[in-house]
Design an enzyme around this catalytic site. Structure first.
Site, PDB file in Angstrom:
ATOM      1  N   LYS A 199      44.977  47.098  54.221  1.00 11.67           N
ATOM      2  CA  LYS A 199      44.420  46.624  52.953  1.00 11.67           C
ATOM      3  C   LYS A 199      42.973  46.220  53.200  1.00 11.67           C
ATOM      4  O   LYS A 199      42.695  45.311  53.993  1.00 11.67           O
ATOM      5  CB  LYS A 199      45.235  45.438  52.451  1.00 11.67           C
ATOM      6  CG  LYS A 199      44.662  44.845  51.181  1.00 11.67           C
ATOM      7  CD  LYS A 199      45.568  43.756  50.648  1.00 11.67           C
ATOM      8  CE  LYS A 199      44.959  43.117  49.421  1.00 11.67           C
ATOM      9  NZ  LYS A 199      45.812  42.029  48.920  1.00 11.67           N
ATOM     10  N   ARG A 209      41.756  40.241  40.002  1.00 13.34           N
ATOM     11  CA  ARG A 209      41.586  38.793  40.169  1.00 13.34           C
ATOM     12  C   ARG A 209      41.512  38.097  38.820  1.00 13.34           C
ATOM     13  O   ARG A 209      41.851  36.921  38.708  1.00 13.34           O
ATOM     14  CB  ARG A 209      40.399  38.519  41.088  1.00 13.34           C
ATOM     15  CG  ARG A 209      40.755  38.987  42.501  1.00 13.34           C
ATOM     16  CD  ARG A 209      39.646  38.874  43.507  1.00 13.34           C
ATOM     17  NE  ARG A 209      40.080  39.518  44.763  1.00 13.34           N
ATOM     18  CZ  ARG A 209      39.346  39.623  45.851  1.00 13.34           C
ATOM     19  NH1 ARG A 209      38.123  39.127  45.858  1.00 13.34           N
ATOM     20  NH2 ARG A 209      39.829  40.221  46.919  1.00 13.34           N
ATOM     21  N   ARG A 221      37.671  37.359  51.237  1.00  7.79           N
ATOM     22  CA  ARG A 221      38.839  37.682  52.054  1.00  7.79           C
ATOM     23  C   ARG A 221      38.486  38.545  53.265  1.00  7.79           C
ATOM     24  O   ARG A 221      39.368  39.122  53.898  1.00  7.79           O
ATOM     25  CB  ARG A 221      39.882  38.406  51.199  1.00  7.79           C
ATOM     26  CG  ARG A 221      40.278  37.682  49.919  1.00  7.79           C
ATOM     27  CD  ARG A 221      41.625  38.169  49.433  1.00  7.79           C
ATOM     28  NE  ARG A 221      41.815  38.048  48.000  1.00  7.79           N
ATOM     29  CZ  ARG A 221      42.019  36.898  47.351  1.00  7.79           C
ATOM     30  NH1 ARG A 221      42.035  35.758  47.997  1.00  7.79           N
ATOM     31  NH2 ARG A 221      42.199  36.897  46.044  1.00  7.79           N
ATOM     32  N   GLU A 237      46.917  48.853  62.645  1.00  2.00           N
ATOM     33  CA  GLU A 237      47.654  47.952  61.741  1.00  2.00           C
ATOM     34  C   GLU A 237      49.000  48.568  61.328  1.00  2.00           C
ATOM     35  O   GLU A 237      50.023  47.892  61.296  1.00  2.00           O
ATOM     36  CB  GLU A 237      46.821  47.671  60.480  1.00  2.00           C
ATOM     37  CG  GLU A 237      45.643  46.738  60.689  1.00  2.00           C
ATOM     38  CD  GLU A 237      46.060  45.271  60.631  1.00  2.00           C
ATOM     39  OE1 GLU A 237      47.265  44.985  60.645  1.00  2.00           O
ATOM     40  OE2 GLU A 237      45.154  44.415  60.585  1.00  2.00           O
ATOM     41  N   LYS A 252      45.475  50.661  50.888  1.00  4.18           N
ATOM     42  CA  LYS A 252      44.964  50.102  49.642  1.00  4.18           C
ATOM     43  C   LYS A 252      43.506  49.723  49.802  1.00  4.18           C
ATOM     44  O   LYS A 252      43.192  49.088  50.810  1.00  4.18           O
ATOM     45  CB  LYS A 252      45.798  48.867  49.310  1.00  4.18           C
ATOM     46  CG  LYS A 252      45.352  48.117  48.099  1.00  4.18           C
ATOM     47  CD  LYS A 252      46.173  46.866  47.951  1.00  4.18           C
ATOM     48  CE  LYS A 252      45.537  46.034  46.839  1.00  4.18           C
ATOM     49  NZ  LYS A 252      46.166  44.765  46.694  1.00  4.18           N
ATOM     50  N   SER A 278      43.210  47.960  40.640  1.00  9.72           N
ATOM     51  CA  SER A 278      42.677  47.596  39.325  1.00  9.72           C
ATOM     52  C   SER A 278      41.297  48.191  39.061  1.00  9.72           C
ATOM     53  O   SER A 278      41.019  48.643  37.947  1.00  9.72           O
ATOM     54  CB  SER A 278      42.634  46.077  39.203  1.00  9.72           C
ATOM     55  OG  SER A 278      41.856  45.503  40.247  1.00  9.72           O
ATOM     56  N   TYR A 317      48.708  51.408  37.632  1.00  6.17           N
ATOM     57  CA  TYR A 317      48.896  50.755  36.334  1.00  6.17           C
ATOM     58  C   TYR A 317      49.192  51.775  35.239  1.00  6.17           C
ATOM     59  O   TYR A 317      49.580  51.402  34.144  1.00  6.17           O
ATOM     60  CB  TYR A 317      47.668  49.900  36.003  1.00  6.17           C
ATOM     61  CG  TYR A 317      47.456  48.821  37.046  1.00  6.17           C
ATOM     62  CD1 TYR A 317      48.206  47.650  37.014  1.00  6.17           C
ATOM     63  CD2 TYR A 317      46.566  48.997  38.108  1.00  6.17           C
ATOM     64  CE1 TYR A 317      48.065  46.680  37.989  1.00  6.17           C
ATOM     65  CE2 TYR A 317      46.412  48.029  39.093  1.00  6.17           C
ATOM     66  CZ  TYR A 317      47.165  46.873  39.031  1.00  6.17           C
ATOM     67  OH  TYR A 317      47.037  45.929  40.005  1.00  6.17           O
TER      68      TYR A 317
HETATM   69  C1  PBG Z   1      46.869  39.947  46.856  1.00  5.62           C
HETATM   70  C2  PBG Z   1      46.719  41.215  46.107  1.00  5.62           C
HETATM   71  C3  PBG Z   1      45.542  41.730  45.557  1.00  5.62           C
HETATM   72  C4  PBG Z   1      45.895  42.940  44.952  1.00  5.62           C
HETATM   73  C5  PBG Z   1      47.261  43.122  45.148  1.00  5.62           C
HETATM   74  N1  PBG Z   1      47.747  42.058  45.894  1.00  5.62           N
HETATM   75  C6  PBG Z   1      44.211  41.174  45.430  1.00  5.62           C
HETATM   76  C7  PBG Z   1      43.338  40.785  46.513  1.00  5.62           C
HETATM   77  O1  PBG Z   1      43.573  40.988  47.691  1.00  5.62           O
HETATM   78  O2  PBG Z   1      42.317  40.190  46.157  1.00  5.62           O
HETATM   79  C8  PBG Z   1      44.934  43.822  44.238  1.00  5.62           C
HETATM   80  C9  PBG Z   1      45.511  44.821  43.324  1.00  5.62           C
HETATM   81  C10 PBG Z   1      44.543  45.466  42.429  1.00  5.62           C
HETATM   82  O3  PBG Z   1      43.315  45.286  42.504  1.00  5.62           O
HETATM   83  O4  PBG Z   1      45.017  46.202  41.554  1.00  5.62           O
HETATM   84  N2  PBG Z   1      48.053  39.289  46.501  1.00  5.62           N
END
Ligand code: PBG
Length: 327
Positions: A199, A209, A221, A237, A252, A278, A317
Protein backbone atom coordinates in the site's frame (compact mmCIF):
# COMPACT_ATOMS: atom_id res chain seq x y z
CA UNK A 1 9.65 -8.32 -53.43
CA UNK A 2 6.79 -10.06 -55.18
CA UNK A 3 4.25 -9.81 -52.38
CA UNK A 4 2.51 -6.48 -52.45
CA UNK A 5 0.12 -7.42 -49.65
CA UNK A 6 1.15 -7.98 -46.02
CA UNK A 7 0.74 -11.63 -45.04
CA UNK A 8 0.36 -10.95 -41.34
CA UNK A 9 -2.85 -9.05 -40.77
CA UNK A 10 -3.65 -8.68 -37.08
CA UNK A 11 -6.65 -6.65 -38.15
CA UNK A 12 -8.39 -9.82 -39.37
CA UNK A 13 -9.24 -10.72 -35.79
CA UNK A 14 -10.49 -7.24 -34.91
CA UNK A 15 -13.07 -6.91 -37.64
CA UNK A 16 -16.24 -7.70 -35.72
CA UNK A 17 -17.26 -7.52 -32.09
CA UNK A 18 -17.63 -11.31 -32.08
CA UNK A 19 -14.07 -11.82 -33.32
CA UNK A 20 -12.74 -9.40 -30.73
CA UNK A 21 -14.67 -11.17 -27.99
CA UNK A 22 -13.38 -14.55 -29.11
CA UNK A 23 -9.73 -13.51 -28.87
CA UNK A 24 -9.93 -11.27 -25.79
CA UNK A 25 -7.09 -12.24 -23.45
CA UNK A 26 -8.73 -11.08 -20.26
CA UNK A 27 -12.21 -10.19 -19.16
CA UNK A 28 -13.81 -8.38 -16.26
CA UNK A 29 -16.54 -10.42 -14.63
CA UNK A 30 -18.93 -9.25 -11.89
CA UNK A 31 -17.39 -11.81 -9.53
CA UNK A 32 -14.01 -10.10 -9.91
CA UNK A 33 -15.35 -6.89 -8.37
CA UNK A 34 -15.41 -5.97 -4.70
CA UNK A 35 -17.46 -2.99 -3.56
CA UNK A 36 -16.11 -0.72 -0.80
CA UNK A 37 -18.90 0.73 1.38
CA UNK A 38 -18.93 3.36 4.11
CA UNK A 39 -21.27 3.18 7.08
CA UNK A 40 -21.52 6.02 9.55
CA UNK A 41 -22.82 5.94 13.09
CA UNK A 42 -25.55 8.34 14.16
CA UNK A 43 -26.93 9.54 10.82
CA UNK A 44 -30.51 9.12 9.67
CA UNK A 45 -30.03 9.76 5.93
CA UNK A 46 -27.20 8.63 3.63
CA UNK A 47 -24.67 11.45 3.24
CA UNK A 48 -23.21 12.22 -0.18
CA UNK A 49 -19.44 12.59 -0.45
CA UNK A 50 -18.60 15.70 -2.46
CA UNK A 51 -15.36 14.39 -3.93
CA UNK A 52 -16.90 10.99 -4.80
CA UNK A 53 -20.13 11.70 -6.66
CA UNK A 54 -22.39 8.65 -6.49
CA UNK A 55 -20.79 7.27 -3.31
CA UNK A 56 -22.37 7.87 0.10
CA UNK A 57 -21.79 7.35 3.76
CA UNK A 58 -24.53 4.87 4.53
CA UNK A 59 -26.89 4.56 7.44
CA UNK A 60 -27.21 1.01 8.76
CA UNK A 61 -30.44 0.74 6.84
CA UNK A 62 -29.22 2.11 3.52
CA UNK A 63 -26.14 -0.10 3.81
CA UNK A 64 -28.32 -3.20 4.08
CA UNK A 65 -30.19 -2.18 0.94
CA UNK A 66 -27.01 -1.39 -0.94
CA UNK A 67 -25.58 -4.77 0.07
CA UNK A 68 -28.64 -6.53 -1.38
CA UNK A 69 -28.23 -4.44 -4.51
CA UNK A 70 -24.60 -5.57 -4.77
CA UNK A 71 -25.61 -9.21 -4.40
CA UNK A 72 -28.24 -8.80 -7.10
CA UNK A 73 -25.64 -7.21 -9.37
CA UNK A 74 -23.43 -10.25 -8.78
CA UNK A 75 -20.43 -8.56 -7.19
CA UNK A 76 -17.74 -10.83 -5.80
CA UNK A 77 -17.64 -9.15 -2.43
CA UNK A 78 -18.25 -6.15 -0.22
CA UNK A 79 -15.73 -4.43 2.04
CA UNK A 80 -17.02 -2.31 4.90
CA UNK A 81 -15.49 0.83 6.38
CA UNK A 82 -17.00 2.24 9.57
CA UNK A 83 -17.09 5.85 10.70
CA UNK A 84 -17.80 6.08 14.43
CA UNK A 85 -19.55 8.99 16.14
CA UNK A 86 -16.80 9.27 18.74
CA UNK A 87 -13.07 8.92 18.12
CA UNK A 88 -10.27 8.70 20.64
CA UNK A 89 -6.53 8.12 20.82
CA UNK A 90 -6.71 4.33 20.72
CA UNK A 91 -9.62 4.00 18.32
CA UNK A 92 -11.83 2.29 20.91
CA UNK A 93 -14.84 1.99 18.59
CA UNK A 94 -12.88 -0.22 16.20
CA UNK A 95 -13.17 -3.34 18.37
CA UNK A 96 -16.26 -2.44 20.36
CA UNK A 97 -18.82 -5.23 19.75
CA UNK A 98 -21.39 -2.41 19.56
CA UNK A 99 -19.15 -0.31 17.29
CA UNK A 100 -20.58 0.74 13.95
CA UNK A 101 -18.68 -1.70 11.77
CA UNK A 102 -19.51 -4.67 13.98
CA UNK A 103 -23.20 -3.71 13.93
CA UNK A 104 -23.07 -3.25 10.17
CA UNK A 105 -21.34 -6.62 9.65
CA UNK A 106 -24.11 -8.29 11.63
CA UNK A 107 -26.81 -6.43 9.71
CA UNK A 108 -25.34 -7.32 6.34
CA UNK A 109 -24.67 -10.92 7.36
CA UNK A 110 -28.27 -11.32 8.52
CA UNK A 111 -29.48 -9.86 5.25
CA UNK A 112 -27.34 -11.64 2.67
CA UNK A 113 -25.68 -14.55 4.47
CA UNK A 114 -23.08 -16.16 2.25
CA UNK A 115 -24.50 -14.77 -1.01
CA UNK A 116 -21.38 -12.69 -1.48
CA UNK A 117 -18.14 -12.33 0.45
CA UNK A 118 -18.33 -9.93 3.39
CA UNK A 119 -15.04 -8.25 4.18
CA UNK A 120 -14.03 -5.73 6.83
CA UNK A 121 -11.28 -3.19 6.39
CA UNK A 122 -9.09 -3.56 9.45
CA UNK A 123 -7.38 -0.34 10.44
CA UNK A 124 -7.48 2.39 13.06
CA UNK A 125 -7.46 5.62 11.07
CA UNK A 126 -11.24 5.94 10.86
CA UNK A 127 -11.42 5.46 14.63
CA UNK A 128 -8.58 7.56 16.06
CA UNK A 129 -8.97 11.24 16.86
CA UNK A 130 -5.51 11.92 15.38
CA UNK A 131 -6.32 10.06 12.15
CA UNK A 132 -3.26 7.80 12.06
CA UNK A 133 -3.48 4.09 11.34
CA UNK A 134 -2.12 3.12 14.74
CA UNK A 135 -1.71 4.22 18.31
CA UNK A 136 0.97 6.82 19.03
CA UNK A 137 4.09 6.90 21.18
CA UNK A 138 4.71 9.75 23.61
CA UNK A 139 6.50 11.67 20.85
CA UNK A 140 3.66 11.19 18.38
CA UNK A 141 5.04 8.44 16.18
CA UNK A 142 2.93 5.45 15.22
CA UNK A 143 3.86 2.66 17.64
CA UNK A 144 4.12 -0.49 15.54
CA UNK A 145 3.91 -3.16 18.22
CA UNK A 146 1.30 -1.48 20.39
CA UNK A 147 -0.78 -1.11 17.24
CA UNK A 148 -0.51 -4.86 16.54
CA UNK A 149 -2.28 -5.55 19.83
CA UNK A 150 -5.11 -3.26 18.77
CA UNK A 151 -5.32 -4.93 15.34
CA UNK A 152 -5.52 -8.36 16.99
CA UNK A 153 -8.52 -7.25 19.05
CA UNK A 154 -10.20 -5.62 16.04
CA UNK A 155 -9.76 -8.80 13.98
CA UNK A 156 -11.48 -10.88 16.64
CA UNK A 157 -14.33 -8.35 16.96
CA UNK A 158 -14.86 -8.32 13.19
CA UNK A 159 -14.76 -12.10 13.00
CA UNK A 160 -17.23 -12.37 15.87
CA UNK A 161 -19.52 -10.02 13.93
CA UNK A 162 -19.44 -12.35 10.94
CA UNK A 163 -16.76 -11.06 8.57
CA UNK A 164 -15.69 -13.77 6.12
CA UNK A 165 -12.47 -11.89 5.41
CA UNK A 166 -10.55 -9.25 7.35
CA UNK A 167 -8.35 -6.89 5.39
CA UNK A 168 -5.60 -5.16 7.36
CA UNK A 169 -4.72 -1.87 5.68
CA UNK A 170 -2.47 -0.13 8.18
CA UNK A 171 0.94 -1.27 6.88
CA UNK A 172 2.31 -2.19 10.33
CA UNK A 173 5.14 -4.70 10.30
CA UNK A 174 3.96 -8.10 11.52
CA UNK A 175 0.26 -7.26 11.26
CA UNK A 176 -0.72 -10.40 9.39
CA UNK A 177 1.00 -12.71 11.88
CA UNK A 178 -0.53 -10.89 14.84
CA UNK A 179 -4.02 -11.05 13.33
CA UNK A 180 -3.72 -14.69 12.28
CA UNK A 181 -2.60 -15.71 15.77
CA UNK A 182 -5.43 -13.78 17.41
CA UNK A 183 -8.06 -15.20 15.07
CA UNK A 184 -6.84 -18.75 15.55
CA UNK A 185 -6.67 -18.42 19.29
CA UNK A 186 -10.23 -17.13 19.39
CA UNK A 187 -11.42 -20.05 17.27
CA UNK A 188 -11.79 -18.15 13.99
CA UNK A 189 -9.47 -20.39 12.02
CA UNK A 190 -11.77 -20.12 8.99
CA UNK A 191 -11.72 -16.34 8.72
CA UNK A 192 -9.41 -15.35 5.87
CA UNK A 193 -6.93 -12.49 5.68
CA UNK A 194 -6.68 -10.27 2.60
CA UNK A 195 -3.53 -8.28 3.29
CA UNK A 196 -3.07 -4.80 1.90
CA UNK A 197 0.55 -5.84 1.41
CA UNK A 198 1.84 -3.15 -0.92
CA UNK A 199 0.00 0.00 0.00
CA UNK A 200 1.67 3.13 -1.25
CA UNK A 201 1.68 6.59 0.35
CA UNK A 202 -0.48 8.06 -2.41
CA UNK A 203 -2.15 11.36 -3.16
CA UNK A 204 -4.94 9.28 -4.69
CA UNK A 205 -6.45 8.61 -1.24
CA UNK A 206 -7.59 12.26 -0.91
CA UNK A 207 -11.31 11.71 -1.49
CA UNK A 208 -11.36 8.63 0.79
CA UNK A 209 -10.18 10.76 3.67
CA UNK A 210 -13.31 12.89 3.22
CA UNK A 211 -15.45 9.77 2.93
CA UNK A 212 -14.01 8.12 6.03
CA UNK A 213 -13.25 11.38 7.85
CA UNK A 214 -9.75 10.17 8.58
CA UNK A 215 -7.23 12.72 7.28
CA UNK A 216 -4.28 12.69 9.71
CA UNK A 217 -4.41 15.72 12.04
CA UNK A 218 -0.64 16.07 11.79
CA UNK A 219 2.08 14.62 9.59
CA UNK A 220 1.31 12.01 6.96
CA UNK A 221 1.48 8.24 6.46
CA UNK A 222 4.82 8.16 4.64
CA UNK A 223 6.58 6.57 7.63
CA UNK A 224 4.46 3.42 7.30
CA UNK A 225 3.02 3.29 3.78
CA UNK A 226 5.29 2.45 0.88
CA UNK A 227 7.33 4.99 -1.04
CA UNK A 228 6.17 5.36 -4.67
CA UNK A 229 9.59 4.73 -6.29
CA UNK A 230 9.89 1.21 -4.84
CA UNK A 231 8.70 -1.97 -6.51
CA UNK A 232 11.19 -4.58 -5.27
CA UNK A 233 10.11 -3.56 -1.79
CA UNK A 234 6.52 -4.40 -2.69
CA UNK A 235 7.62 -7.95 -3.47
CA UNK A 236 9.34 -8.20 -0.09
CA UNK A 237 6.18 -6.97 1.63
CA UNK A 238 4.04 -9.48 -0.27
CA UNK A 239 6.35 -12.40 0.54
CA UNK A 240 6.45 -11.45 4.22
CA UNK A 241 2.67 -11.30 4.36
CA UNK A 242 2.27 -14.69 2.71
CA UNK A 243 4.81 -16.08 5.13
CA UNK A 244 2.81 -14.64 8.01
CA UNK A 245 -0.35 -16.33 6.78
CA UNK A 246 -2.05 -13.99 4.32
CA UNK A 247 -4.60 -15.86 2.21
CA UNK A 248 -4.68 -13.17 -0.46
CA UNK A 249 -2.66 -10.01 -1.06
CA UNK A 250 -3.34 -6.54 -2.43
CA UNK A 251 -1.61 -3.76 -4.30
CA UNK A 252 -2.98 -0.27 -3.79
CA UNK A 253 -3.60 2.09 -5.59
CA UNK A 254 -4.09 0.29 -8.91
CA UNK A 255 -3.64 2.62 -11.86
CA UNK A 256 -0.32 4.17 -10.86
CA UNK A 257 1.08 0.78 -9.73
CA UNK A 258 0.08 -1.57 -12.55
CA UNK A 259 3.73 -2.58 -12.94
CA UNK A 260 3.70 -3.70 -9.31
CA UNK A 261 0.48 -5.65 -9.86
CA UNK A 262 2.13 -7.45 -12.77
CA UNK A 263 5.29 -8.26 -10.83
CA UNK A 264 3.35 -9.58 -7.86
CA UNK A 265 1.14 -11.68 -10.14
CA UNK A 266 4.21 -13.20 -11.78
CA UNK A 267 5.94 -13.87 -8.46
CA UNK A 268 3.35 -15.35 -6.12
CA UNK A 269 0.41 -17.64 -6.60
CA UNK A 270 -2.16 -16.53 -4.10
CA UNK A 271 -5.23 -14.52 -5.12
CA UNK A 272 -4.21 -10.96 -5.92
CA UNK A 273 -6.39 -7.90 -5.40
CA UNK A 274 -5.85 -4.37 -6.63
CA UNK A 275 -7.67 -1.36 -5.18
CA UNK A 276 -8.94 1.21 -7.64
CA UNK A 277 -8.93 3.93 -5.00
CA UNK A 278 -11.01 7.02 -4.38
CA UNK A 279 -8.76 9.34 -6.39
CA UNK A 280 -8.89 7.05 -9.42
CA UNK A 281 -12.68 7.16 -9.16
CA UNK A 282 -12.76 10.93 -8.65
CA UNK A 283 -10.49 11.67 -11.63
CA UNK A 284 -12.79 9.85 -14.01
CA UNK A 285 -15.99 11.21 -12.48
CA UNK A 286 -14.69 14.78 -12.58
CA UNK A 287 -13.49 14.56 -16.17
CA UNK A 288 -16.73 12.90 -17.23
CA UNK A 289 -18.81 15.56 -15.47
CA UNK A 290 -16.98 18.12 -17.59
CA UNK A 291 -17.69 16.15 -20.73
CA UNK A 292 -13.97 15.50 -21.21
CA UNK A 293 -13.95 11.70 -21.01
CA UNK A 294 -16.50 9.01 -21.81
CA UNK A 295 -17.31 7.76 -18.31
CA UNK A 296 -18.58 4.28 -19.19
CA UNK A 297 -15.65 3.52 -21.47
CA UNK A 298 -13.19 4.77 -18.85
CA UNK A 299 -14.69 2.49 -16.22
CA UNK A 300 -14.37 -0.59 -18.41
CA UNK A 301 -10.96 0.38 -19.78
CA UNK A 302 -9.44 0.97 -16.34
CA UNK A 303 -10.92 -2.23 -14.89
CA UNK A 304 -9.66 -4.16 -17.92
CA UNK A 305 -6.17 -2.68 -17.48
CA UNK A 306 -6.08 -3.79 -13.86
CA UNK A 307 -7.16 -7.31 -14.81
CA UNK A 308 -4.64 -7.39 -17.67
CA UNK A 309 -1.90 -6.39 -15.23
CA UNK A 310 -2.72 -9.59 -13.32
CA UNK A 311 -5.22 -8.76 -10.58
CA UNK A 312 -7.75 -11.49 -9.84
CA UNK A 313 -10.06 -9.10 -8.03
CA UNK A 314 -10.54 -5.37 -8.14
CA UNK A 315 -11.87 -3.24 -5.32
CA UNK A 316 -13.81 -0.47 -7.04
CA UNK A 317 -16.48 2.05 -6.12
CA UNK A 318 -18.08 1.25 -9.48
CA UNK A 319 -18.49 -2.43 -8.55
CA UNK A 320 -22.29 -2.69 -8.57
CA UNK A 321 -22.76 -0.52 -11.63
CA UNK A 322 -19.97 -2.20 -13.58
CA UNK A 323 -21.19 -5.66 -12.56
CA UNK A 324 -24.65 -4.87 -13.93
CA UNK A 325 -23.15 -3.57 -17.14
CA UNK A 326 -20.95 -6.66 -17.56
CA UNK A 327 -23.54 -9.26 -16.59
C1 PBG B 1 -6.84 3.08 5.61
C2 PBG B 1 -7.36 3.06 4.23
C3 PBG B 1 -7.24 4.08 3.28
C4 PBG B 1 -7.88 3.62 2.13
C5 PBG B 1 -8.37 2.34 2.41
N1 PBG B 1 -8.00 2.00 3.70
C6 PBG B 1 -6.74 5.44 3.37
C7 PBG B 1 -5.39 5.83 3.71
O1 PBG B 1 -4.46 5.04 3.85
O2 PBG B 1 -5.23 7.04 3.88
C8 PBG B 1 -8.00 4.40 0.87
C9 PBG B 1 -9.03 3.96 -0.09
C10 PBG B 1 -9.31 4.91 -1.17
O3 PBG B 1 -8.66 5.95 -1.35
O4 PBG B 1 -10.27 4.63 -1.90
N2 PBG B 1 -7.76 2.50 6.50
Amino acid sequence: MGASFPAARPRRLRRTAALRRLVAEVSVRPANLVMPMFVKEGITEPQPIASMPGVVQHTRDSLRKAAIDGVEAGVGGLILFGIPAVKDGRGSAADDPAGIVQLALRDVGAEIGDATVIMADLCLDEYTDHGHCGVLTAVGEVDNDATLERYADIAVAQAAAGAHVVAPSGMMDGQVAAIRAALDQAGYTDVAILAYSAKYASALYGPFRDAAECAPRFGNRAAYQQDPPNADEALREVLLDIDEGADAVMVKPALTYLDVVRRVADTVHVPLAAYQVSGEYAMVEAAAANGWLDRDRMIIETLTAIRRAGADMVLTYWAAEAARHLA
